[in-house]
Design a protein around this motif. Structure first.
Motif, mmCIF file in Angstrom:
data_model
loop_
_atom_site.group_PDB
_atom_site.id
_atom_site.type_symbol
_atom_site.label_atom_id
_atom_site.label_comp_id
_atom_site.label_asym_id
_atom_site.label_seq_id
_atom_site.Cartn_x
_atom_site.Cartn_y
_atom_site.Cartn_z
ATOM 1 N N ALA A 368 9.202 -12.379 6.904
ATOM 2 C CA ALA A 368 8.241 -11.288 6.645
ATOM 3 C C ALA A 368 8.876 -9.923 6.874
ATOM 4 C CB ALA A 368 6.989 -11.461 7.503
ATOM 5 N N ASP A 369 9.996 -9.677 6.200
ATOM 6 C CA ASP A 369 10.693 -8.399 6.341
ATOM 7 C C ASP A 369 9.886 -7.304 5.655
ATOM 8 O OD1 ASP A 369 12.585 -6.535 6.968
ATOM 9 O OD2 ASP A 369 14.024 -7.142 5.426
ATOM 10 N N GLN A 370 9.648 -6.222 6.381
ATOM 11 C CA GLN A 370 8.762 -5.171 5.899
ATOM 12 C C GLN A 370 9.477 -4.246 4.902
ATOM 13 O OE1 GLN A 370 9.768 -5.516 9.120
ATOM 14 N NE2 GLN A 370 8.002 -5.890 10.435
ATOM 15 N N LEU A 371 8.836 -4.009 3.770
ATOM 16 C CA LEU A 371 9.372 -3.025 2.842
ATOM 17 C C LEU A 371 9.459 -1.643 3.491
ATOM 18 C CD1 LEU A 371 7.720 -3.861 -0.603
ATOM 19 C CD2 LEU A 371 10.110 -4.111 0.026
ATOM 20 N N GLU A 372 8.533 -1.337 4.376
ATOM 21 C CA GLU A 372 8.568 -0.035 5.056
ATOM 22 C C GLU A 372 9.892 0.150 5.797
ATOM 23 O OE1 GLU A 372 5.984 2.565 8.295
ATOM 24 O OE2 GLU A 372 5.807 0.382 8.257
ATOM 25 N N ARG A 373 10.397 -0.926 6.424
ATOM 26 C CA ARG A 373 11.674 -0.839 7.133
ATOM 27 C C ARG A 373 12.806 -0.513 6.177
ATOM 28 N NH1 ARG A 373 16.288 -3.643 8.086
ATOM 29 N NH2 ARG A 373 15.728 -5.248 6.584
ATOM 30 N N VAL A 374 12.816 -1.187 5.024
ATOM 31 C CA VAL A 374 13.898 -0.969 4.070
ATOM 32 C C VAL A 374 13.751 0.398 3.400
ATOM 33 C CG1 VAL A 374 15.167 -1.994 2.149
ATOM 34 C CG2 VAL A 374 13.894 -3.480 3.700
ATOM 35 N N CYS A 375 12.513 0.855 3.233
ATOM 36 C CA CYS A 375 12.264 2.174 2.636
ATOM 37 C C CYS A 375 12.714 3.324 3.529
ATOM 38 C CB CYS A 375 10.762 2.364 2.386
ATOM 39 S SG CYS A 375 10.087 1.458 0.991
ATOM 40 N N SER A 376 12.799 3.080 4.823
ATOM 41 C CA SER A 376 12.997 4.178 5.765
ATOM 42 C C SER A 376 14.329 4.882 5.548
ATOM 43 C CB SER A 376 12.916 3.653 7.202
ATOM 44 O OG SER A 376 14.000 2.787 7.478
#
Length: 491
Positions: A368-376
């Protein structure tokens, strides 16, 4: 069961425990920037080596330079600096393991002198870093150190009361030089090209402004190995903690969640000893360049290719984008047509298999890797993960529309509303600046692409790319993500 030393032997039998006695360890590494990735990567490898009975003098002292590091330190201290590594994957062969490689953590807020003394102590022979791509104060447009930044000017004026990583490193190295203590190896574990060379450039530039003789001593005595680091490590959520508690009965205030895959390719350039990490899977090499090019352009570049489009579509996890066949087709086209022709042969790596592995890793439902993390931190990531690929495409006269779509998706993402009308905040230290660039649709091309520290000079001067970027922006506005992907893939 609350995680601490007293309860170690009361944990569930499937939980792997340190095979060494914690009190037998001695600190040899100071790590600045303790977060999920460090704990799932460098601390993981060091713990694995300690479990063989070796490297007990290479335990880690964590270092926090930011106010927000206090909670992390307090959580770790409450459980004797133990934490759980919780692997999540789509198979049953994942690991739950308590790691004891971190034995202390110091905060700059609690006193600069104590931290400088720790970094200057003879026992510390490696200082490692995960301070984010933007933490090196290098201007991506010209590769120069940004000495004008207020925090850098503060440290130059207050050498014994520093706030930045460079101020602390120089204060400690000056103290080591004065005492006749050998220098340490400075080992970046951040996700940027030639991370060791970037660290060297930044530290020497700072030192030259502080003390020219110290700068020359650092150049002669400190080594800066380059490294390629790889493990997907999402932000630990409340759901992850509850899952660990419910499945394995561990009450851990700050576990680290990660995928089963892990890789570390490291140049063997150490001036004051090192752990024998090669015994637990680390690959040492004379030149890490082909490995980091592969990883940064394929993995990190593909992450950005998916993440902003996925967020605009309304997805919030990486695996959701991979459940959409259109996104998988786009990712494969990006990797196969845009990136792979630019890569040199990578010793021991089959690129086709590597790309297949990336598809499987991004599709991992359990993590459940968050897109928000990758977007940061997009403003720091684009110059390192996407712009080099795009510059090469322009120089070679190749099609740029697939990569233009990555940039266009970021531009629309910065507006803070997805195509379903849901609003969100932009996790980027330069969020206000970036959002101002895209506030007026008619001026996005001019304002965004001409930010030299992000896009350099070749990109805004390419008529083909500018036309492709504007076409992608207009298409995303008019017909949305899905139809735009279909149009781009039909080219």
């Amino acid at each position: 069961m609350k995680l601490n030393k007293s309860n170690l032997n009361r944990l569930a039998p499937e939980v792997a425990l340190p095979a060494y006695t914690l009190s037998d360890t001695r600190q040899g590494i100071a790590h600045i920037g303790v977060g999920g990735f460090h704990r799932a990567h460098q601390a993981y490898y060091t713990d694995a080596l300690m479990n063989t009975g070796e490297a007990l003098d290479w335990a880690i002292c964590g270092v926090g330079l930011r106010a927000e590091d206090r909670r992390a330190r307090d959580d770790l201290k409450e459980q004797d600096y133990l934490f759980t590594l919780f692997e999540l994957g789509d198979t049953d062969d994942t690991e739950v393991r308590v790691i004891g490689a971190i034995r202390d953590m110091l905060l700059a807020e609690d006193g600069a002198e104590a931290l400088i003394d720790k970094l200057a102590s003879p026992e510390i022979r490696i200082v490692s870093l995960t301070i984010t791509e933007g933490g090196y104060c290098i201007d991506d447009s010209n590769g120069e150190f940004m000495a004008h930044l207020p925090q850098i000017q503060h440290d130059l004026s207050n050498p014994n009361a520093p706030r930045t990583v460079f101020g602390f490193l120089c204060a400690a190295l000056a103290k080591r030089r004065a005492a006749g203590t050998p220098a340490f190896t400075l080992m970046s574990c951040d996700n940027l090209p030639h991370n060791g060379a970037v660290t060297r450039k930044a530290l020497l530039a700072f030192a030259a402004l502080r003390d020219a003789d110290l700068r020359d001593w650092i150049e002669r005595n400190v080594s800066f190995p380059n490294a390629m680091v790889d493990r997907i490590t999402p932000m630990t959520s409340i759901q992850h903690r509850l899952q660990l508690h419910d499945k394995h009965s561990i009450d851990d205030a700050w576990p680290v969640v990660c995928e089963p895959f892990v890789q570390w390719v490291l140049e063997d350039k150490f001036v004051n000893g090192r752990p024998a990490w090669e015994k637990v899977g680390v690959q040492f090499t004379d030149d890490v360049t082909p490995y980091e090019e592969m990883k940064i352009k394929l993995l990190n570049g593909s992450h950005l290719a998916l993440t902003y489009l996925g967020f605009l579509k309304g997805y919030r996890f990486v695996h959701e984008t991979m459940n959409d066949p259109l996104f998988v087709r786009y990712m494969r086209a990006y990797m196969d047509l845009d990136v792979t022709p630019q890569l040199a042969p990578v010793p021991g790596i089959d690129l086709t298999e590597y790309k297949n592995t990336l598809v499987a890793r991004f599709s991992n439902q359990a993590i459940a890797d968050q897109l928000e993390r990758v977007c940061s931190d997009g403003s720091s990531k684009f110059p390192k993960f996407t712009v080099p690929t795009l510059n090469r495409l322009i120089a070679d006269g190749r099609e740029t529309k697939r990569v233009a779509l990555v940039v266009a998706a970021w531009a629309l993402y910065l507006k803070g509303v997805d195509e379903n009308g849901h609003t969100y905040t932009i996790p980027d230290p330069r969020a206000a600046f970036c959002q101002a660039l895209v506030a007026d649709d008619a001026l996005i091309t001019q304002r965004l692409l001409e930010v030299e520290e992000i896009f350099g000079t070749a990109i805004p001067r390419s008529p083909e790319f500018v036309a492709a970027f504007e076409w992608c922006c207009n298409s995303l506005r008019e017909v949305g993500v899905t139809q735009t992907l279909e149009r781009v893939l039909a080219v």
